[in-house]
Each structure stands twice: as C-alpha cells, then as structure tokens.
Design a protein around this motif. Sequence first.
Motif, PDB file in Angstrom:
ATOM      1  N   PRO A   1       5.550   3.367  -4.144  1.00  0.00           N
ATOM      2  CA  PRO A   1       6.200   2.764  -5.315  1.00  0.00           C
ATOM      3  C   PRO A   1       7.012   3.741  -6.169  1.00  0.00           C
ATOM      4  CG  PRO A   1       4.014   1.893  -5.109  1.00  0.00           C
ATOM      5  CD  PRO A   1       4.148   2.960  -4.056  1.00  0.00           C
ATOM      6  N   SER A   2       6.440   4.892  -6.535  1.00  0.00           N
ATOM      7  CA  SER A   2       7.226   5.766  -7.395  1.00  0.00           C
ATOM      8  C   SER A   2       8.119   6.706  -6.576  1.00  0.00           C
ATOM      9  CB  SER A   2       6.336   6.555  -8.354  1.00  0.00           C
ATOM     10  OG  SER A   2       5.350   7.234  -7.637  1.00  0.00           O
TER      11      SER A   2
ATOM     12  N   HIS B   1       3.437  10.401  -3.256  1.00  0.00           N
ATOM     13  CA  HIS B   1       2.739   9.832  -2.110  1.00  0.00           C
ATOM     14  C   HIS B   1       3.551   9.853  -0.834  1.00  0.00           C
ATOM     15  CE1 HIS B   1      -0.998   8.404  -3.624  1.00  0.00           C
ATOM     16  NE2 HIS B   1      -1.208   7.769  -2.502  1.00  0.00           N
TER      17      HIS B   1
ATOM     18  N   MET C   1       3.461  13.330   0.533  1.00  0.00           N
ATOM     19  CA  MET C   1       2.108  13.743   0.941  1.00  0.00           C
ATOM     20  C   MET C   1       1.724  13.057   2.243  1.00  0.00           C
ATOM     21  SD  MET C   1       0.499  13.575  -2.864  1.00  0.00           S
ATOM     22  CE  MET C   1      -1.243  13.560  -2.463  1.00  0.00           C
TER      23      MET C   1
ATOM     24  N   ASP D   1       2.797   0.288   1.667  1.00  0.00           N
ATOM     25  CA  ASP D   1       2.731   0.074   0.218  1.00  0.00           C
ATOM     26  C   ASP D   1       3.917  -0.735  -0.274  1.00  0.00           C
ATOM     27  OD1 ASP D   1       1.505   2.548   1.141  1.00  0.00           O
ATOM     28  OD2 ASP D   1       0.772   2.707  -0.922  1.00  0.00           O
ATOM     29  N   ILE D   2       5.104  -0.334   0.169  1.00  0.00           N
ATOM     30  CA  ILE D   2       6.308  -1.087  -0.179  1.00  0.00           C
ATOM     31  C   ILE D   2       7.126  -1.289   1.085  1.00  0.00           C
ATOM     32  CG2 ILE D   2       6.386  -0.128  -2.529  1.00  0.00           C
ATOM     33  CD1 ILE D   2       8.740   1.604  -1.618  1.00  0.00           C
ATOM     34  N   ASP D   3       8.174  -2.085   0.956  1.00  0.00           N
ATOM     35  CA  ASP D   3       9.053  -2.366   2.078  1.00  0.00           C
ATOM     36  C   ASP D   3       9.594  -1.089   2.714  1.00  0.00           C
ATOM     37  OD1 ASP D   3       9.287  -4.975   2.707  1.00  0.00           O
ATOM     38  OD2 ASP D   3      11.412  -5.109   2.190  1.00  0.00           O
TER      39      ASP D   3
ATOM     40  N   GLY E   1      -1.954   6.044   0.809  1.00  0.00           N
ATOM     41  CA  GLY E   1      -3.190   6.715   0.397  1.00  0.00           C
ATOM     42  C   GLY E   1      -4.129   6.934   1.574  1.00  0.00           C
TER      43      GLY E   1
ATOM     44  N   LYS F   1      -5.358  10.516   3.571  1.00  0.00           N
ATOM     45  CA  LYS F   1      -6.759  10.881   3.788  1.00  0.00           C
ATOM     46  C   LYS F   1      -7.135  10.878   5.260  1.00  0.00           C
ATOM     47  CE  LYS F   1      -8.214   7.801   0.906  1.00  0.00           C
ATOM     48  NZ  LYS F   1      -9.112   6.859   0.244  1.00  0.00           N
TER      49      LYS F   1
ATOM     50  N   MET G   1       5.370  -4.032  -5.872  1.00  0.00           N
ATOM     51  CA  MET G   1       5.556  -2.582  -5.903  1.00  0.00           C
ATOM     52  C   MET G   1       6.961  -2.190  -5.440  1.00  0.00           C
ATOM     53  SD  MET G   1       3.194  -0.940  -7.234  1.00  0.00           S
ATOM     54  CE  MET G   1       2.647  -2.162  -8.385  1.00  0.00           C
ATOM     55  N   THR G   2       7.502  -2.946  -4.476  1.00  0.00           N
ATOM     56  CA  THR G   2       8.879  -2.680  -4.066  1.00  0.00           C
ATOM     57  C   THR G   2       9.810  -2.882  -5.252  1.00  0.00           C
ATOM     58  OG1 THR G   2       8.404  -3.406  -1.813  1.00  0.00           O
ATOM     59  CG2 THR G   2      10.720  -3.345  -2.462  1.00  0.00           C
TER      60      THR G   2
ATOM     61  N   SER H   1       9.420  -0.055  -7.678  1.00  0.00           N
ATOM     62  CA  SER H   1       9.976   1.221  -7.223  1.00  0.00           C
ATOM     63  C   SER H   1      11.479   1.291  -7.496  1.00  0.00           C
ATOM     64  CB  SER H   1       9.680   1.444  -5.742  1.00  0.00           C
ATOM     65  OG  SER H   1      10.470   0.602  -4.944  1.00  0.00           O
ATOM     66  N   TYR H   2      12.160   0.151  -7.409  1.00  0.00           N
ATOM     67  CA  TYR H   2      13.591   0.156  -7.716  1.00  0.00           C
ATOM     68  C   TYR H   2      13.834   0.137  -9.219  1.00  0.00           C
ATOM     69  CZ  TYR H   2      14.941  -0.466  -2.851  1.00  0.00           C
ATOM     70  OH  TYR H   2      15.151  -0.260  -1.512  1.00  0.00           O
TER      71      TYR H   2
ATOM     72  N   ILE I   1      11.931   1.693 -11.627  1.00  0.00           N
ATOM     73  CA  ILE I   1      11.525   2.910 -12.346  1.00  0.00           C
ATOM     74  C   ILE I   1      12.706   3.764 -12.841  1.00  0.00           C
ATOM     75  CG2 ILE I   1      10.361   5.151 -12.066  1.00  0.00           C
ATOM     76  CD1 ILE I   1       8.175   3.693 -10.528  1.00  0.00           C
TER      77      ILE I   1
ATOM     78  N   GLU J   1      -3.149  19.136  -1.508  1.00  0.00           N
ATOM     79  CA  GLU J   1      -2.082  18.198  -1.885  1.00  0.00           C
ATOM     80  C   GLU J   1      -2.323  17.650  -3.288  1.00  0.00           C
ATOM     81  OE1 GLU J   1      -3.664  18.058   0.979  1.00  0.00           O
ATOM     82  OE2 GLU J   1      -2.226  17.923   2.623  1.00  0.00           O
ATOM     83  N   GLU J   2      -3.603  17.361  -3.572  1.00  0.00           N
ATOM     84  CA  GLU J   2      -3.908  16.785  -4.882  1.00  0.00           C
ATOM     85  C   GLU J   2      -3.695  17.796  -5.996  1.00  0.00           C
ATOM     86  OE1 GLU J   2      -7.166  13.266  -4.108  1.00  0.00           O
ATOM     87  OE2 GLU J   2      -7.810  15.332  -3.782  1.00  0.00           O
TER      88      GLU J   2
ATOM     89  N   ALA K   1      -0.113  17.794  -6.600  1.00  0.00           N
ATOM     90  CA  ALA K   1       0.225  16.582  -7.365  1.00  0.00           C
ATOM     91  C   ALA K   1      -0.248  16.711  -8.807  1.00  0.00           C
ATOM     92  CB  ALA K   1      -0.405  15.352  -6.710  1.00  0.00           C
TER      93      ALA K   1
ATOM     94  N   MET L   1       4.944  15.517 -15.514  1.00  0.00           N
ATOM     95  CA  MET L   1       5.371  14.140 -15.746  1.00  0.00           C
ATOM     96  C   MET L   1       4.750  13.597 -17.024  1.00  0.00           C
ATOM     97  SD  MET L   1       5.437  12.688 -11.863  1.00  0.00           S
ATOM     98  CE  MET L   1       6.167  11.095 -12.117  1.00  0.00           C
TER      99      MET L   1
ATOM    100  N   GLU M   1       3.452   7.308 -14.502  1.00  0.00           N
ATOM    101  CA  GLU M   1       3.420   7.206 -13.036  1.00  0.00           C
ATOM    102  C   GLU M   1       2.872   8.460 -12.367  1.00  0.00           C
ATOM    103  OE1 GLU M   1       5.703   5.947 -14.901  1.00  0.00           O
ATOM    104  OE2 GLU M   1       6.463   4.066 -14.082  1.00  0.00           O
TER     105      GLU M   1
ATOM    106  N   ILE N   1      -0.298   8.075 -10.489  1.00  0.00           N
ATOM    107  CA  ILE N   1      -0.394   7.121  -9.376  1.00  0.00           C
ATOM    108  C   ILE N   1      -0.952   7.731  -8.087  1.00  0.00           C
ATOM    109  CG2 ILE N   1       0.967   5.670  -7.808  1.00  0.00           C
ATOM    110  CD1 ILE N   1       2.587   4.722 -10.133  1.00  0.00           C
ATOM    111  N   PRO N   2      -0.495   8.937  -7.693  1.00  0.00           N
ATOM    112  CA  PRO N   2      -1.034   9.480  -6.445  1.00  0.00           C
ATOM    113  C   PRO N   2      -2.559   9.552  -6.441  1.00  0.00           C
ATOM    114  CG  PRO N   2       0.814  10.794  -7.172  1.00  0.00           C
ATOM    115  CD  PRO N   2       0.549   9.797  -8.253  1.00  0.00           C
TER     116      PRO N   2
ATOM    117  N   ALA O   1      -4.028   5.818  -6.482  1.00  0.00           N
ATOM    118  CA  ALA O   1      -3.861   5.107  -5.217  1.00  0.00           C
ATOM    119  C   ALA O   1      -4.816   5.648  -4.163  1.00  0.00           C
ATOM    120  CB  ALA O   1      -2.418   5.228  -4.736  1.00  0.00           C
ATOM    121  N   ALA O   2      -5.101   6.947  -4.238  1.00  0.00           N
ATOM    122  CA  ALA O   2      -5.977   7.550  -3.240  1.00  0.00           C
ATOM    123  C   ALA O   2      -7.442   7.201  -3.512  1.00  0.00           C
ATOM    124  CB  ALA O   2      -5.790   9.062  -3.215  1.00  0.00           C
TER     125      ALA O   2
END
Lengths: 105, 356
Positions: free
Chosen positions: A10-11, A15, A18, A64-66, A84, A88, B16-17, B20-21, B23, B242-243, B246, B253, B260, B263-264, B267-268
């Motif tokens: 999404p953002s 993600h 990663m 998650d998204i298209d 996600g 993992k 979410m799509t 995402s556009y 944001i 990775e975390e 992030a 951010m 946002e 979010i990572p 979501a995890a």
Amino acid sequence: MKIVGVTACPSGVAHTYMAAEAIRRACKERNIDVKVETQGSIGCENYLTEDDIKDADAVILTKDIDIQEADRFKGKPIVKAFAGDVIKKAPSIVEKLVQYIESTK
Amino acid sequence: MNELKHIFKDTRKHLMTGVSYMIPFVVAGGILLALSVVIYGQGAVPTEGTWLYDLFFIGVAGFELMIPILAGYIAYSIADRAGIAPAAIAAHVGNKMGAGFFGAILAGLIGGIVVYYLKKIKVHDTIKSIMPIFVIPIVGTFITAGFMKWGLGAPIASLTNNLTAWLQGMSTQSIVVLAIIIGLMEAFDMGGPVNKVAYAFVILSVGEGIYNVPGISAVGVCVPPIGMGLATFLSPKKYTEEEKEAGRAAILMGAVGITEGAIPFAAADPVKVIPSIMVGGAAGAVTAALFNVQCMVAWGGLIVIPAIIGKIGFLIAIAVGAGVTALMVNALKKPVSERIEKDSISNADDFSVTIG
C-alpha cells in the motif's frame, strides 16, 4: 531453475522492497536464478521482460494490492502471498515452489 | 453472484490499492497546505492575493483530488482501467455533498462493481469497439454517480456531519476523551480511512480556529512510527535486520508526520503492533491535551514545531506516546530467534501453487 517475482504494498516504500529482498535472499541461498520486480510508490523497477518470464519456472506475487500487468504470468505456476508473509517466510515459499517444480518435471 | 463474492473477498486489496495511489496526494497537499499556514505565521489561512495564499490553494487542490483518486483506484483494482472514471466522478459528486472519505470508499466499490458487470455484457461485434469508449464510461458514471447523488450521498454526508458534530460536542465536554479517541483512530490504520476521518476533523477544527484538536493530532500521527522506531533501538534482539532498517525510516517518517511509517511493522505482526501503537497514540494524545498543546496547522510530527504553542509539552507528549508504544510492543514481542523457530514449524502449507 529460475524464479521470478513481483512485489507491491500500500505505501510502496518499505514492504515492497523488504519482500523483494527476502525472495532474492531465499533463492540465492539455494542457488536458484532470481529476478524480482518492485512496484513501489516511485513506480516499477527491475521490470520483468517477456524473456525473463519465459525462462522462469515459477512466479511469486504479493497480494496486498493490485499487481500491474499480472497477465504477463498467464500459464505459469504462481504463489500469491501477502508481502508481510513473504518477508517472514520466503524460504518456505521457495522450498514449496522447488518441490512443485521438481514434481512436475 | 460468485464473482461478487470474489470481489468482496478482496475488499482489503481494493481499498489498499486505492490508498496507495492516494498517499502522494495527501502528502503533497497536506505539507504544502501546512507550509503556507506556517510561513504565514498567523495560524490562519493566508490573505488572498499573496503567494502564500496561492500555495495554500495548491495544497487544497491536492486534498480535494485525493477523494476521486481514492475512489478511482479502488474501482481500478476491481474492474481495471474502465473503473476509474465512473468511480472518480461519483466520489467527486459525493464529496461536493459532504460525503468525504466514506463516500469515496463507497463510490469506489460501487463503481468498480458496476463497471465489472458492464464489461461482462455480451454485445454484437459491430458495437464491441464502442463499449469501452462510450457505453461503459457513460452508463457506468450515470449509475455510480447517480447512486451517490440521488441515493447514498446524502445519508453518508449526514453521517459524516453527525460524526463531526459529535466529535465537536465532545471537545467541549471532555478534551481528554477526545484525545483518546483521536489517538486510537489515528494509530488504528496508520494513515488509512479511519485515521483520515480523525484527520478530516482536524482540518475542520483548524478552519474553525480550534487549535487544541490539531495539537493533539500532531502528536497522535507521529507516535506510531516514532514509537516503533524507538522499539527497534530499545530491544534490537526482537527485530530482524530489515525491521531495524524500517525502524530508522519510521522515525524519519514520524518526524515529518507520516503515520504510514509504522505500516511495515503492523502488517508483519498486526496483533501485537496495532494495539501497542493505539495505546501509545492515545497516551501521547492525552498528554498533549493535558499540556494544552496547540497547533496552527493540520499536520503532525516534529516538522510542525514552528506552528506549535506549548513546544515543551508537545515534545514531552511525543516522548510519552513513543515510549509507551515501544515498551508495550517490546513486552509483547518475542526475540527474533524464537520467532523464526515458530515460523519454520508452521510450514508453507498455506501458500498454494496455482497455474496463472
């Protein structure tokens, strides 16, 4: 053996990349050829061409998204997973694909 | 009917799509709008005729466009390119009636479904080519926008208005309760629709000259990412490389008021992260309310500090919120080594291979 993938989230800043890195790492550990396209907020990077896809034995897509131009992968064995989960569990997804590819050979 | 079920099963993906556009529109519009008010320095909309007013106007344009963009790309996710126009137009129509975000989500879903089925209609080859150019945009827009205009637009607008009135009523009764609500809402979906409902109220407050609500929100929006970033520093063993990466990005951010960034993490590991950032967000927001932190702009994070009255209280509130978030999430999380072990037991059975 070759695996390709496309990741998006999404953002589109964390993600996506990663998940792509997780797929690359999991494949490299098993000496599998790999190419992962990222569809982040700045757009598409590392675009998978027709040739890339033709050579690939299997495809990993995030759900998650298209995913843009998902019809490129018609007829290929595909695993769809949330970014996600890919982050993992990339090694077990790759393992699963390897088993699948070997079972169809 | 099966197809409809399929569409609704993927609702999350469609929303979410769209988000995402949307944001970049929120960020561009929000920051430029905030910047114009901050530079103006009077805590109000700049006077007409100045370049700052023009900047304000540019920011507002970004904010207005995010509604049709959200709806358009929700529909895009359902029905591909043909869905964009009907849903975007319908959302704009709804927004003019005051339906806002709820309206946009609904317009996106309805527009997507309408176009999805319009595309299914079998027509003779001779008129096949006019379907995507004429029939789908016109009929799709008529149905979707008509539905907003003559159907659900007004009820949703009154729902949004009631929500706003209710939130406003709260602010006089008990600012602390309001702070808890705003903190919880802003952390809940980290920049998603629920967060944006709270944020819409903040924009409205600034317009009405109420500055304590945006002060609370300025803390609330930045606590989740800063808190999660802080958590990775406090207990590095509980986070993967990775975390941690992030986490550093999340602090940045958070500093510029982009929720946002969390979010990572969410979501995890939503079950542990989302409650933590919600509690932390509420704690930070309440602290800001108690210190009577006021903010002149509808934005958050350290970047708005020039526009803050009660700067010390503002910083303390962020520290409290981030601290609570970090301590709570670290108390819930297990070290990475144990986590990986658990993951390898639950093998990849849930990842099925399909032929695309």
